[in-house]
Design an enzyme around this catalytic site. Structure first.
Site, mmCIF file in Angstrom:
data_model
loop_
_atom_site.group_PDB
_atom_site.id
_atom_site.type_symbol
_atom_site.label_atom_id
_atom_site.label_comp_id
_atom_site.label_asym_id
_atom_site.label_seq_id
_atom_site.Cartn_x
_atom_site.Cartn_y
_atom_site.Cartn_z
ATOM 1 N N HIS A 83 -47.751 12.576 48.357
ATOM 2 C CA HIS A 83 -46.921 11.428 48.725
ATOM 3 C C HIS A 83 -47.126 10.273 47.743
ATOM 4 C CE1 HIS A 83 -45.186 8.500 51.737
ATOM 5 N NE2 HIS A 83 -45.941 7.674 51.013
ATOM 6 N N GLU A 84 -48.380 9.926 47.525
ATOM 7 C CA GLU A 84 -48.674 8.797 46.638
ATOM 8 C C GLU A 84 -48.307 9.104 45.191
ATOM 9 O OE1 GLU A 84 -49.252 5.995 47.841
ATOM 10 O OE2 GLU A 84 -49.670 6.649 49.888
#
Length: 433
Positions: free
Chosen positions: A24-25
């Site tokens: 996600h990051e």
């Protein structure tokens, strides 16, 4: 051995969780760097740093609490109206705004003036904030399609697993024949276990859903073509009306509801079968739709969660589950008496569902979620377009920092809900049935 398998399942989920957060990051990080925004930190987890390494201008690291992650981008919020960024107010609400603004500039270095997040055009900011949840969606779709098309799902087929001896209403609380129950049409017609039904009333059938619908629509004489021992056999049955389980528009059984329909009287064999690309995409669409409905229904489920956590009420199967609950389910999956490939497929589906939830949850248009920043960038774009349309002065960047008091309230609600789910997952967990 059971304890070892449980620990293995929990460890596998923890690794999958960390990967999902890092993935996600990475979406935020890669797009931020693509648009020239300086990113001093990329962290998986919260709390004390366990490990970190600086490469270029970014510090990469892992923190002690694996319940999230973040990247730190310079200039998330524009300066105040007077051009200052430091906190300078005694008002608690105003202080929240100014504290957030100060934090966004605390690592500002010479040359960063053109590398601030808020200076990027709204569409670029939307891409940066959307990239994180989108990575979770990509991972969920990839896992789901991979499992669906290579391993498959438990599917009812047109093969006969067993023949009912008599006609019993499916709404009745019994499964044994009583005196006076008529012989089932399937038994009277000579249907046998192992027969594979290939046609109904002369029309070929390809799957259980189509066959089931035709049986339900028929009351009276019917011809049933079966494959038995490599030979084609035609049977003649007289279907009766019976109370059977109601189906919804998607063909799924509605629990506890029954309708009168045609009845033949046999059980369909269940097999694990891979799905085609089209069928997999359709099923993924259903999964996404169910996820949206679940997010919308979250507030209504709080009373049941509270009762399950503190009033010893039954925990419902569709109850929200947190990280602890999901890890516990993963541990239970590994202890099931099933082939290893079945267990691994179940674990992957659990991970896919978790990533889909991350995507949907983060897209809520509320700060401090990604969706809140996206909403702010879109609103800035709209009001700038309106200003140009009516030849008014450019209103400038939308100051998302002014919404920080609301963000703290939202975060507080999320924390309370998370704690409630955590307690329920510990004292009254959702269990595999």
């Amino acid at each position: 051995m059971t304890m070892l398998l449980t620990v293995l399942g929990i460890a596998m989920f923890a690794i999958g969780l960390l990967f999902s957060i890092a993935w996600h990051e990475l979406g935020h990080l890669s797009t931020a760097k693509l648009f020239g925004i300086r990113v001093p930190q990329y962290m998986v987890g919260f709390g004390p740093t366990l490990w970190s390494r600086k490469k270029g201008e970014t510090e990469y690291g892992i923190k002690a609490v694996p319940l999230g992650g973040y990247i730190r981008m310079i200039g998330m919020f524009p300066p105040g109206a007077d051009g200052r960024v430091e906190a300078r107010s005694t008002s608690p609400w105003r202080g929240m705004i100014e504290d957030a603004r100060t934090a966004a500039y605390e690592e500002l270095e010479p040359g960063d003036e053109n590398r601030l997040f808020y200076t990027r055009r709204p569409w670029k900011r939307v891409i940066v904030m959307f990239a994180g949840p989108f990575m979770n969606l990509v991972l969920a779709v990839a896992i789901f399609l991979g499992v669906s098309m290579t391993f498959g799902f438990s599917t009812q087929t047109t093969e006969v697993a067993g023949v009912q001896q008599c006609v019993i209403s499916q709404s009745a609380d019994r499964d044994t024949c009583a005196a006076g129950d008529p012989v089932s049409p399937a038994r009277a017609a000579g249907l046998q276990t192992g027969d594979r039904i290939t046609a109904f009333n002369g029309t070929p059938v390809k799957d259980w859903a189509g066959l089931s619908d035709r049986i339900r629509d028929t009351i009276g004489p019917a011809t049933i073509t079966v494959e038995r021992g490599g030979q084609e056999v035609v049977l003649h049955a007289t279907l009766r009306e019976n109370m059977v389980a109601k189906k919804d528009s998607d063909g799924e059984v509605v629990p506890g509801e029954y309708v009168p329909a045609g009845y033949l009287g046999f059980a369909a064999k269940t097999e694990i079968l891979p799905l085609s690309l089209g069928a997999s995409v359709d099923r993924m669409g259903d999964m996404l739709e169910n996820g949206v409905e679940s997010i919308i229904a979250l507030p209504a489920k709080v009373p049941d969660l509270w009762n399950a956590a503190f009033a010893d009420a039954e925990r419902k199967d569709d109850s929200p589950v947190g990280v602890v609950g999901a890890a516990r389910i993963s541990g239970e999956v590994m202890t099931l008496d099933a082939p290893a490939q079945n267990l691994f497929a179940m674990f992957l589906m659990l991970l896919a569902g978790f990533n889909l939830s991350l995507f949907l949850f983060n897209m809520l248009p509320l700060l401090p979620l990604d969706g809140g920043h996206i909403a702010g960038a879109l609103w800035e774009s709209v009001r700038r377009r309106i200003a140009r349309l009516f030849r008014r002065p450019d209103p400038g960047p939308f100051d998302v920092a002014k919404l920080m008091p609301v963000a703290y309230v939202v975060a507080g609600i999320f924390i309370c809900f998370t704690l409630l789910v955590l307690v329920a997952d510990i004292v009254n967990p959702v269990k595999i049935t």
